[in-house]
Scaffold this motif. Structure first.
Motif, PDB file in Angstrom:
ATOM      1  N   TYR A  81       7.617  31.897 -72.869  1.00 25.99           N
ATOM      2  CA  TYR A  81       7.021  30.674 -72.569  1.00 25.99           C
ATOM      3  C   TYR A  81       7.841  29.518 -71.790  1.00 25.99           C
ATOM      4  CZ  TYR A  81       4.279  32.194 -76.699  1.00 25.99           C
ATOM      5  OH  TYR A  81       3.318  32.881 -77.376  1.00 25.99           O
ATOM      6  N   LEU A  82       7.392  28.676 -71.776  1.00 30.76           N
ATOM      7  CA  LEU A  82       8.143  27.703 -71.353  1.00 30.76           C
ATOM      8  C   LEU A  82       9.498  27.062 -72.102  1.00 30.76           C
ATOM      9  CD1 LEU A  82       8.366  25.717 -68.540  1.00 30.76           C
ATOM     10  CD2 LEU A  82       7.396  23.846 -69.849  1.00 30.76           C
ATOM     11  N   ASN A  83      10.695  27.358 -71.706  1.00 31.05           N
ATOM     12  CA  ASN A  83      11.677  26.871 -72.409  1.00 31.05           C
ATOM     13  C   ASN A  83      11.704  25.264 -72.719  1.00 31.05           C
ATOM     14  OD1 ASN A  83      13.986  27.189 -73.989  1.00 31.05           O
ATOM     15  ND2 ASN A  83      15.188  26.586 -72.149  1.00 31.05           N
ATOM     16  N   THR A  84      11.849  24.487 -71.729  1.00 29.45           N
ATOM     17  CA  THR A  84      11.863  23.260 -71.424  1.00 29.45           C
ATOM     18  C   THR A  84      11.425  22.746 -70.043  1.00 29.45           C
ATOM     19  OG1 THR A  84      13.230  21.306 -71.688  1.00 29.45           O
ATOM     20  CG2 THR A  84      14.531  23.069 -71.189  1.00 29.45           C
ATOM     21  N   ALA A  85      10.886  21.479 -69.928  1.00 25.07           N
ATOM     22  CA  ALA A  85      10.461  21.113 -68.718  1.00 25.07           C
ATOM     23  C   ALA A  85      11.180  19.480 -68.783  1.00 25.07           C
ATOM     24  CB  ALA A  85       9.255  21.193 -68.484  1.00 25.07           C
ATOM     25  N   GLN A  86      12.075  19.357 -67.996  1.00 25.24           N
ATOM     26  CA  GLN A  86      12.993  18.101 -68.006  1.00 25.24           C
ATOM     27  C   GLN A  86      12.960  17.371 -66.795  1.00 25.24           C
ATOM     28  OE1 GLN A  86      16.946  19.367 -69.279  1.00 25.24           O
ATOM     29  NE2 GLN A  86      16.316  20.026 -71.424  1.00 25.24           N
ATOM     30  N   LEU A  87      12.766  16.247 -66.863  1.00 26.19           N
ATOM     31  CA  LEU A  87      13.050  15.359 -65.383  1.00 26.19           C
ATOM     32  C   LEU A  87      14.507  14.931 -65.522  1.00 26.19           C
ATOM     33  CD1 LEU A  87      10.101  12.679 -65.106  1.00 26.19           C
ATOM     34  CD2 LEU A  87      10.824  14.319 -63.293  1.00 26.19           C
ATOM     35  N   ILE A  88      15.172  15.491 -64.541  1.00 26.75           N
ATOM     36  CA  ILE A  88      16.712  14.981 -64.853  1.00 26.75           C
ATOM     37  C   ILE A  88      16.974  14.175 -63.524  1.00 26.75           C
ATOM     38  CG2 ILE A  88      19.069  15.709 -64.781  1.00 26.75           C
ATOM     39  CD1 ILE A  88      18.169  18.429 -66.259  1.00 26.75           C
ATOM     40  N   CYS A  89      17.177  13.034 -63.829  1.00 25.18           N
ATOM     41  CA  CYS A  89      17.389  11.813 -62.731  1.00 25.18           C
ATOM     42  C   CYS A  89      18.938  11.427 -62.807  1.00 25.18           C
ATOM     43  CB  CYS A  89      16.422  10.640 -63.137  1.00 25.18           C
ATOM     44  SG  CYS A  89      14.748  11.131 -63.499  1.00 25.18           S
ATOM     45  N   ILE A  90      19.613  11.914 -61.835  1.00 31.48           N
ATOM     46  CA  ILE A  90      21.015  11.511 -61.827  1.00 31.48           C
ATOM     47  C   ILE A  90      21.500  10.140 -60.966  1.00 31.48           C
ATOM     48  CG2 ILE A  90      23.401  12.447 -61.526  1.00 31.48           C
ATOM     49  CD1 ILE A  90      22.532  15.173 -61.725  1.00 31.48           C
ATOM     50  N   GLY A  91      21.971   9.133 -61.805  1.00 34.13           N
ATOM     51  CA  GLY A  91      21.997   7.874 -60.978  1.00 34.13           C
ATOM     52  C   GLY A  91      23.449   7.608 -60.641  1.00 34.13           C
ATOM     53  N   PRO A  92      23.250   6.531 -59.877  1.00 33.83           N
ATOM     54  CA  PRO A  92      24.755   6.281 -59.233  1.00 33.83           C
ATOM     55  C   PRO A  92      25.889   6.192 -59.916  1.00 33.83           C
ATOM     56  CG  PRO A  92      22.819   4.834 -58.454  1.00 33.83           C
ATOM     57  CD  PRO A  92      22.366   5.449 -59.497  1.00 33.83           C
ATOM     58  N   ASN A  93      26.922   6.693 -59.691  1.00 35.11           N
ATOM     59  CA  ASN A  93      28.207   6.808 -60.418  1.00 35.11           C
ATOM     60  C   ASN A  93      28.291   7.644 -61.501  1.00 35.11           C
ATOM     61  OD1 ASN A  93      29.690   4.736 -58.887  1.00 35.11           O
ATOM     62  ND2 ASN A  93      28.218   3.285 -59.932  1.00 35.11           N
ATOM     63  N   GLU A  94      27.321   8.825 -61.602  1.00 36.99           N
ATOM     64  CA  GLU A  94      27.319   9.751 -62.844  1.00 36.99           C
ATOM     65  C   GLU A  94      28.631  10.606 -62.242  1.00 36.99           C
ATOM     66  OE1 GLU A  94      27.503  10.655 -65.722  1.00 36.99           O
ATOM     67  OE2 GLU A  94      25.276  10.313 -66.164  1.00 36.99           O
ATOM     68  N   THR A  95      29.102  10.898 -63.575  1.00 38.96           N
ATOM     69  CA  THR A  95      30.264  11.861 -63.269  1.00 38.96           C
ATOM     70  C   THR A  95      29.707  13.396 -63.467  1.00 38.96           C
ATOM     71  OG1 THR A  95      30.746  11.867 -65.690  1.00 38.96           O
ATOM     72  CG2 THR A  95      32.064  10.584 -64.099  1.00 38.96           C
ATOM     73  N   PRO A  96      30.381  14.238 -62.907  1.00 37.72           N
ATOM     74  CA  PRO A  96      29.763  15.658 -63.066  1.00 37.72           C
ATOM     75  C   PRO A  96      29.372  16.252 -64.429  1.00 37.72           C
ATOM     76  CG  PRO A  96      31.869  15.756 -61.976  1.00 37.72           C
ATOM     77  CD  PRO A  96      31.792  14.468 -62.382  1.00 37.72           C
ATOM     78  N   GLN A  97      28.363  17.029 -64.646  1.00 35.72           N
ATOM     79  CA  GLN A  97      27.997  17.553 -65.816  1.00 35.72           C
ATOM     80  C   GLN A  97      28.851  18.740 -66.298  1.00 35.72           C
ATOM     81  OE1 GLN A  97      24.455  19.978 -65.994  1.00 35.72           O
ATOM     82  NE2 GLN A  97      23.718  19.021 -68.082  1.00 35.72           N
ATOM     83  N   LEU A  98      29.135  19.105 -67.475  1.00 32.62           N
ATOM     84  CA  LEU A  98      29.721  20.120 -67.805  1.00 32.62           C
ATOM     85  C   LEU A  98      29.117  21.563 -67.259  1.00 32.62           C
ATOM     86  CD1 LEU A  98      30.366  19.362 -71.667  1.00 32.62           C
ATOM     87  CD2 LEU A  98      32.105  19.367 -69.877  1.00 32.62           C
ATOM     88  N   LEU A  99      29.955  22.426 -66.756  1.00 31.02           N
ATOM     89  CA  LEU A  99      29.441  23.718 -66.231  1.00 31.02           C
ATOM     90  C   LEU A  99      29.173  24.568 -67.440  1.00 31.02           C
ATOM     91  CD1 LEU A  99      31.863  24.225 -63.190  1.00 31.02           C
ATOM     92  CD2 LEU A  99      29.382  23.316 -62.977  1.00 31.02           C
ATOM     93  N   HIS A 100      27.812  25.154 -67.206  1.00 35.85           N
ATOM     94  CA  HIS A 100      27.451  26.070 -68.432  1.00 35.85           C
ATOM     95  C   HIS A 100      26.342  26.933 -67.818  1.00 35.85           C
ATOM     96  CE1 HIS A 100      24.501  23.010 -67.388  1.00 35.85           C
ATOM     97  NE2 HIS A 100      23.462  23.667 -67.656  1.00 35.85           N
TER      98      HIS A 100
END
Ligand SMILES: O=C(O)CCC(=O)C(=O)O
Length: 275
Positions: free
Chosen positions: A106-125
């Motif tokens: 099945y579809l697990n999830t469908a997310q719009l992910i919009c990374i904006g100015p000055n965002e820090t790096p996400q945790l690696l996973h």
């Protein structure tokens, strides 16, 4: 620096899967036809504009994971008819068929992910760690596509990935910066990757540019999906979707060749509720 291979839209499925098996992920350029890309961008623009940045979860790991200047939107089937079309793209479905088995996901999830100015790096996973570690055996439990709706650049938050990490032992080993690269790709491309490859959203060092992606993965049909699509997709929207999209969103029961049926309604196929 390690690299992620880039293939053209004409690459065969065999080439694509060989590249994913080798490095954990591959960029396929021009995955989305320009007219469909334009519709996706147009459909999502008002929702993105109206959506607040930051996590809806208060406190703890998830708030950090979601970012402070990142907008995350779910329930995409109710926001864009074009998304229902991309979801049924045979080349995208081939990814699920190949790694999880035809009619077995099945579809697990469908997310719009919009990374904006000055965002820090996400945790690696690893996406496969959505489920208890015991689920992450030799087999795949999940495979994901990141569809670029804007260009992904080193500066605006292109996904950070550690090529080859899908084979690293341990739940979530330490990752040296030198082991990583970024998924730099033009809008319309897809980054297709193995659920065990270690990755995360990149830092956005721009002052005015948003990096927009649809992060959409498949999950084995007998595991609980991350997003509750049957509650985020209104029934009247579900009824108008193509049958394959209805199925992927869980408006069909899971009927394996061997073993019990899952997701039933009154002991019968859930699709009856859409009639
Ligand atoms: O936005 C990205 O580049 C990756 C996001 C991601 O991996 C996640 O949120 O699970």
């Amino acid at each position: 620096m390690p690299t992620i291979p880039t293939l053209s839209a004409t690459a065969t499925p065999e080439h694509i899967f060989a590249a994913i098996d080798e490095g954990g992920g591959v960029i396929v350029e021009d995955f989305i036809d320009p007219p469909l890309l334009a519709r996706l961008q147009r459909d999502f623009e008002p929702s993105i504009r109206a959506h607040a940045a930051g996590s809806t979860t208060r406190g703890g790991l998830w708030e950090e994971f979601h970012g402070t200047n990142t907008k995350r939107l779910t329930g995409l089937a109710g926001k864009s008819e074009a998304w229902g079309e991309l979801l049924c793209n045979p080349r995208y479905l081939a990814l699920g068929d190949h790694y999880l088995g035809p009619n077995n996901y099945y579809l697990n999830t469908a997310q719009l992910i919009c990374i904006g100015p000055n965002e820090t790096p996400q945790l690696l996973h690893r996406d496969a760690l959505n489920w208890p570690e015991v689920a992450m055996g030799e087999h795949e439990v999940t495979v994901t596509a990141l569809f670029a709706l804007t260009d992904f650049t080193e500066e605006n938050g292109a996904t950070v990935v550690a090529p080859g990490s899908h084979r690293w032992p341990g739940a979530l080993p330490e990752v040296a910066a030198e082991a990583c690269t970024q998924v730099v790709m033009p809008a319309g491309s897809a980054f297709l990757y193995n659920g065990k490859v270690i990755h995360g959203g990149g830092a956005n060092r721009t002052v005015d540019t948003w990096r927009v992606a649809i992060h959409a993965g498949f999950v084995l049909g007998w595991l609980r999906a991350e997003e509750n699509h049957q509650l985020t997709t209104p029934l009247d929207v579900a009824r108008r979707l193509p049958p394959t999209a209805q199925q992927l969103l869980g408006f069909r029961s899971y009927e394996p060749e061997f073993g019990g049926r899952l997701g039933l309604v009154d002991y019968d196929e859930a699709a009856r509720l859409l009639e």
